[in-house]
Design an enzyme around this catalytic site. Structure first.
Site, short mmCIF file in Angstrom:
data_model
loop_
_atom_site.label_atom_id
_atom_site.label_comp_id
_atom_site.label_asym_id
_atom_site.label_seq_id
_atom_site.Cartn_x
_atom_site.Cartn_y
_atom_site.Cartn_z
N LYS A 276 46.91 102.28 -4.13
CA LYS A 276 46.40 103.58 -4.62
C LYS A 276 46.71 104.71 -3.66
O LYS A 276 47.14 105.78 -4.08
CB LYS A 276 44.86 103.54 -4.72
N ARG B 102 48.17 96.58 7.08
CA ARG B 102 47.88 97.99 6.82
C ARG B 102 47.32 98.67 8.06
O ARG B 102 46.39 98.17 8.70
CB ARG B 102 46.87 98.11 5.68
N ARG C 192 33.77 104.67 -9.56
CA ARG C 192 33.92 103.24 -9.28
C ARG C 192 32.98 102.40 -10.14
O ARG C 192 33.09 101.17 -10.16
CB ARG C 192 33.48 102.98 -7.84
N ARG D 73 35.24 93.00 -1.07
CA ARG D 73 35.62 94.21 -1.80
C ARG D 73 36.36 93.87 -3.08
O ARG D 73 36.19 94.54 -4.11
CB ARG D 73 36.47 95.13 -0.90
N ARG E 55 41.32 99.32 9.67
CA ARG E 55 39.94 99.54 9.22
C ARG E 55 39.12 98.26 9.39
O ARG E 55 39.60 97.18 9.11
CB ARG E 55 39.93 99.93 7.73
P1 ATP Z 1 41.68 101.01 -0.50
O1 ATP Z 1 41.47 102.09 0.47
O2 ATP Z 1 42.50 99.91 -0.02
O3 ATP Z 1 42.11 101.51 -1.83
P2 ATP Z 1 39.00 100.59 -1.28
O4 ATP Z 1 39.28 101.18 -2.62
O5 ATP Z 1 38.06 99.46 -1.21
O6 ATP Z 1 40.34 100.23 -0.65
P3 ATP Z 1 38.04 103.04 -0.26
O7 ATP Z 1 38.24 103.66 -1.59
O8 ATP Z 1 38.66 103.66 0.91
O9 ATP Z 1 38.52 101.57 -0.22
O10 ATP Z 1 36.47 102.83 -0.07
C1 ATP Z 1 35.97 102.19 1.08
C2 ATP Z 1 34.51 101.91 0.88
O11 ATP Z 1 33.80 103.15 0.63
C3 ATP Z 1 34.18 101.04 -0.31
O12 ATP Z 1 34.29 99.67 0.00
C4 ATP Z 1 32.73 101.46 -0.60
O13 ATP Z 1 31.84 100.90 0.32
C5 ATP Z 1 32.77 102.95 -0.33
N1 ATP Z 1 33.08 103.73 -1.55
C6 ATP Z 1 34.20 104.47 -1.76
N2 ATP Z 1 34.15 105.06 -2.97
C7 ATP Z 1 33.01 104.66 -3.55
C8 ATP Z 1 32.40 104.91 -4.81
N3 ATP Z 1 32.97 105.68 -5.73
N4 ATP Z 1 31.21 104.32 -5.07
C9 ATP Z 1 30.61 103.55 -4.15
N5 ATP Z 1 31.12 103.27 -2.95
C10 ATP Z 1 32.30 103.82 -2.63
MG MG Z 2 41.94 104.10 -0.46
#
Ligand code: ATP
Ligand code: MG
Length: 216
Positions: free
Chosen positions: A19, A127, A93, A171, A160
């Site tokens: 993403k 990563r 999410r 996750r 991270r």
């Molecule tokens: P990546 O960065 O690899 O896409 P990811 O989608 O799990 O992975 P991030 O989007 O960076 O990671 O989010 C990291 C963390 O932040 C999540 O695991 C969660 O704890 C929190 N988080 C991020 N967005 C949301 C959301 N919309 N609702 C709830 N928690 C969130």
């Molecule tokens: Mg991300």
């Protein structure tokens, strides 16, 4: 940008599905503003804000931050972007978040990336990120110009804490449970675009073609 219709999009995909990398390419080719919920939370943590302090415990264990916190945080950011086309990444999410967003700003297009979980587990260990900006690199397929160094600032890259294997597994489980209802919500609205594959570099041309048709 007078006369141009604003374009509002979301990119979805499991952690490590590419993403962030695809978002960066969308931003550079189409000029959308990128709003990543994860980057926003990590910057709140770096700045030790109340939201950051509350969110940290959820993030470190790979759990979701409560919906109310997320809706408030993202709504405030979107207000600042009212005059812009944007790409959301990582929010909504949950179905609850998707419904809350839909009330204030319906989306034009939702990009959903389907990447096999085993591929993700294999590559997330390579990563590296520049935390202040959210720029991401993969030492195997998207390396920085100099090892472990951010291309733009020259600062050190880090891994991270939630990219540790146990947190990644958690996750992925959380994504599987919460993403289905969000995807269904957007499918019913007729805005869902799905892309499947194992390599970001092969998925990207399809995403770009779709956006070229949508964004004038
Ligand atoms: P990546 O960065 O690899 O896409 P990811 O989608 O799990 O992975 P991030 O989007 O960076 O990671 O989010 C990291 C963390 O932040 C999540 O695991 C969660 O704890 C929190 N988080 C991020 N967005 C949301 C959301 N919309 N609702 C709830 N928690 C969130
Ligand atoms: Mg991300």
């Amino acid at each position: 940008m007078a006369g141009r219709r604003l374009f509002r999009a979301l990119i979805m995909g499991a952690p490590g599905s590419g993403k962030g990398t695809i978002s960066e390419r969308i931003v550079s080719d189409f000029g959308l503003k990128h709003l990543s919920s994860g980057d926003l939370l990590r910057s709140q943590i770096l700045q030790k804000t109340d939201v950051g302090l509350q969110a940290q415990k959820y993030i470190d264990e790979g759990a979701l931050v409560p919906d109310e916190t997320m809706v408030a945080l993202i709504s405030a950011e979107l207000k600042k972007l009212a005059e812009h086309s944007w790409l959301l990444d990582g929010f909504p999410r949950t179905r609850h978040q998707a419904e809350a967003l839909h009330k204030v700003q319906p989306l034009d297009t939702v990009i959903s990336l389907n990447v096999p979980f085993q591929v993700i587990i294999d590559r997330i260990k390579d990563r590296w990120v520049h935390l202040p900006s959210g720029r991401i690199y993969n030492t195997l397929f998207n390396p920085p110009k100099n090892p472990f160094t951010d291309d733009v600032t020259g600062e050190r890259l880090v891994q991270r804490a939630d990219d540790a294997p146990d947190a990644v597994r958690k996750r992925l489980e959380v994504y599987q449970a919460s993403a289905g209802p969000v995807i269904e919500f957007y499918r019913e609205l007729g805005v869902l675009e799905e892309f499947s594959g194992s390599e970001t570099n092969k998925i990207w041309p399809h995403v770009r073609r779709m956006l070229q048709q949508r964004i004038q």
